[in-house]
Motif scaffolding. Structure first.
Motif, short mmCIF file in Angstrom:
data_model
loop_
_atom_site.label_atom_id
_atom_site.label_comp_id
_atom_site.label_asym_id
_atom_site.label_seq_id
_atom_site.Cartn_x
_atom_site.Cartn_y
_atom_site.Cartn_z
N SER A 103 -6.55 3.14 50.82
CA SER A 103 -6.25 4.17 49.91
C SER A 103 -6.47 3.29 48.82
O SER A 103 -5.80 2.68 48.58
CB SER A 103 -4.41 5.17 50.61
OG SER A 103 -4.54 5.41 51.92
N MET A 104 -6.19 4.41 48.17
CA MET A 104 -6.43 4.48 46.54
C MET A 104 -5.59 5.51 45.46
O MET A 104 -5.09 6.74 45.54
CB MET A 104 -8.02 4.52 46.04
CG MET A 104 -8.44 2.90 46.87
SD MET A 104 -10.81 3.23 47.22
CE MET A 104 -10.68 2.27 45.24
N ALA A 105 -5.52 5.09 43.87
CA ALA A 105 -4.70 5.58 42.87
C ALA A 105 -4.78 4.91 42.05
O ALA A 105 -5.15 3.90 41.81
CB ALA A 105 -2.95 6.08 43.91
N TRP A 106 -5.21 6.62 41.05
CA TRP A 106 -4.41 5.77 39.69
C TRP A 106 -3.14 6.20 38.98
O TRP A 106 -2.76 7.32 39.87
CB TRP A 106 -5.74 7.12 38.89
CG TRP A 106 -6.53 6.45 39.28
CD1 TRP A 106 -8.11 7.26 39.64
CD2 TRP A 106 -7.73 5.76 38.04
NE1 TRP A 106 -9.52 6.31 39.90
CE2 TRP A 106 -9.06 5.74 38.69
CE3 TRP A 106 -6.66 4.74 37.28
CZ2 TRP A 106 -9.93 5.13 37.66
CZ3 TRP A 106 -7.85 3.49 36.87
CH2 TRP A 106 -9.60 3.63 36.99
N ILE A 107 -3.02 5.63 38.53
CA ILE A 107 -1.07 6.19 37.99
C ILE A 107 -1.27 5.01 37.00
O ILE A 107 -1.87 4.71 35.88
CB ILE A 107 -0.58 4.73 38.73
CG1 ILE A 107 -0.66 4.79 40.88
CG2 ILE A 107 0.98 4.25 38.89
CD1 ILE A 107 0.26 3.52 41.28
N VAL A 125 -0.89 9.95 39.56
CA VAL A 125 -1.36 11.54 38.86
C VAL A 125 -2.57 11.48 39.83
O VAL A 125 -2.58 13.19 40.49
CB VAL A 125 -2.01 10.76 37.85
CG1 VAL A 125 -0.97 10.84 36.72
CG2 VAL A 125 -3.03 10.01 37.07
N ALA A 126 -3.53 10.82 40.33
CA ALA A 126 -3.99 10.91 41.59
C ALA A 126 -3.93 10.17 42.98
O ALA A 126 -3.76 8.82 42.50
CB ALA A 126 -5.20 11.45 41.23
N CYS A 127 -4.29 10.55 43.81
CA CYS A 127 -4.54 9.81 44.97
C CYS A 127 -5.83 9.76 46.67
O CYS A 127 -5.74 11.26 46.13
CB CYS A 127 -3.38 9.12 45.65
SG CYS A 127 -2.62 10.64 46.33
N PHE A 152 -0.61 14.86 40.88
CA PHE A 152 0.20 14.74 40.86
C PHE A 152 0.59 16.66 39.83
O PHE A 152 -0.77 16.97 39.61
CB PHE A 152 0.55 14.39 39.69
CG PHE A 152 1.71 14.46 38.76
CD1 PHE A 152 2.02 14.35 37.42
CD2 PHE A 152 2.54 13.75 39.43
CE1 PHE A 152 3.13 14.59 36.65
CE2 PHE A 152 4.56 14.13 38.92
CZ PHE A 152 4.39 14.61 37.94
N ASP A 153 1.44 17.30 40.40
CA ASP A 153 1.13 18.93 40.22
C ASP A 153 0.55 19.42 38.67
O ASP A 153 0.11 19.87 38.71
CB ASP A 153 3.10 19.53 39.97
CG ASP A 153 3.35 19.24 41.55
OD1 ASP A 153 4.68 20.23 41.40
OD2 ASP A 153 2.16 19.32 42.70
N SER A 154 1.47 18.56 38.12
CA SER A 154 0.76 18.93 36.21
C SER A 154 -0.54 18.72 36.07
O SER A 154 -1.21 19.47 35.43
CB SER A 154 1.46 18.25 35.24
OG SER A 154 2.05 16.90 35.32
N ALA A 155 -0.94 18.29 36.48
CA ALA A 155 -2.51 17.64 36.56
C ALA A 155 -3.27 19.02 37.46
O ALA A 155 -4.61 18.70 36.71
CB ALA A 155 -2.64 16.27 36.58
N GLU A 192 1.27 13.96 50.29
CA GLU A 192 1.24 13.77 49.52
C GLU A 192 0.90 12.82 48.72
O GLU A 192 1.39 11.73 49.69
CB GLU A 192 2.37 14.15 48.21
CG GLU A 192 3.92 13.91 49.41
CD GLU A 192 4.68 14.49 48.49
OE1 GLU A 192 4.50 15.60 48.39
OE2 GLU A 192 6.38 14.07 48.92
N CYS A 193 0.60 12.68 47.37
CA CYS A 193 0.62 10.93 46.57
C CYS A 193 2.01 10.35 47.32
O CYS A 193 2.89 10.55 46.59
CB CYS A 193 0.36 10.84 45.47
SG CYS A 193 -1.45 11.72 45.48
N PRO A 194 1.96 9.35 47.39
CA PRO A 194 3.46 8.41 47.67
C PRO A 194 3.74 7.78 46.12
O PRO A 194 2.61 7.72 44.98
CB PRO A 194 3.18 6.69 48.73
CG PRO A 194 1.58 7.32 48.99
CD PRO A 194 1.08 8.50 48.62
N GLY A 195 4.55 7.41 45.69
CA GLY A 195 4.52 7.08 44.57
C GLY A 195 4.23 5.80 43.79
O GLY A 195 3.75 4.70 44.95
N ALA A 196 4.44 5.35 43.21
CA ALA A 196 4.26 3.71 42.10
C ALA A 196 4.67 2.86 44.09
O ALA A 196 3.58 2.23 43.45
CB ALA A 196 4.29 4.13 41.30
#
Length: 124
Positions: free
Chosen positions: A33-37, A48-50, A61-64, A105-109
């Motif tokens: 799995s991959m993400a942008w933090i 912000v996205a995963c 992320f909701d605001s994005a 949902e995206c896991p935390g950092a």
């Protein structure tokens, strides 16, 4: 051995668009799995996205919502397209991966255990 290298950051005018890229080695989208933090100045790191491994379900992320698109390619590279840039999009952006699945949902950092060096985005 996992290696992640981000690129594509820079100074961008508000309202513009950019694409961040993350080239990888030791990673396959079938398994990771991959993400942008993002880390804004003085703020905690936030995902912000995963995107999940395998089928590639994406989450934001909701605001994005609506302005960000996370994607990957068959070369196991990861991308983040950001439209209608706002000053609050500024910060250091990290590509991160972890072998395995997450749900809903995206896991935390802290969940992500392999990180790139970062690329800086400044929206004026």
């Amino acid at each position: 051995h996992v290696q992640l290298v981000e690129s594509g950051g820079g100074s961008v005018p508000g309202g513009g668009s950019l694409r961040l890229s993350c080239s990888t080695s030791g990673v396959t989208t079938d398994d990771y799995s991959m993400a942008w933090i993002r880390q804004a100045p003085g703020q905690e790191r936030e995902v912000v996205a995963c995107i999940t491994h395998g089928p590639g379900n994406d989450y934001y992320f909701d605001s994005a919502q609506g302005r960000l698109t996370i994607s990957r390619d068959k070369g196991n590279s990861l991308y983040l397209d950001v439209n209608n840039l706002k000053p609050e999009d500024s910060g250091r952006y990290y590509c991160a991966v972890r072998r395995g699945q997450f749900g809903g949902e995206c896991p935390g950092a802290k969940w992500w255990n392999n990180w790139g060096q970062e690329t800086q985005v400044t929206v004026s």
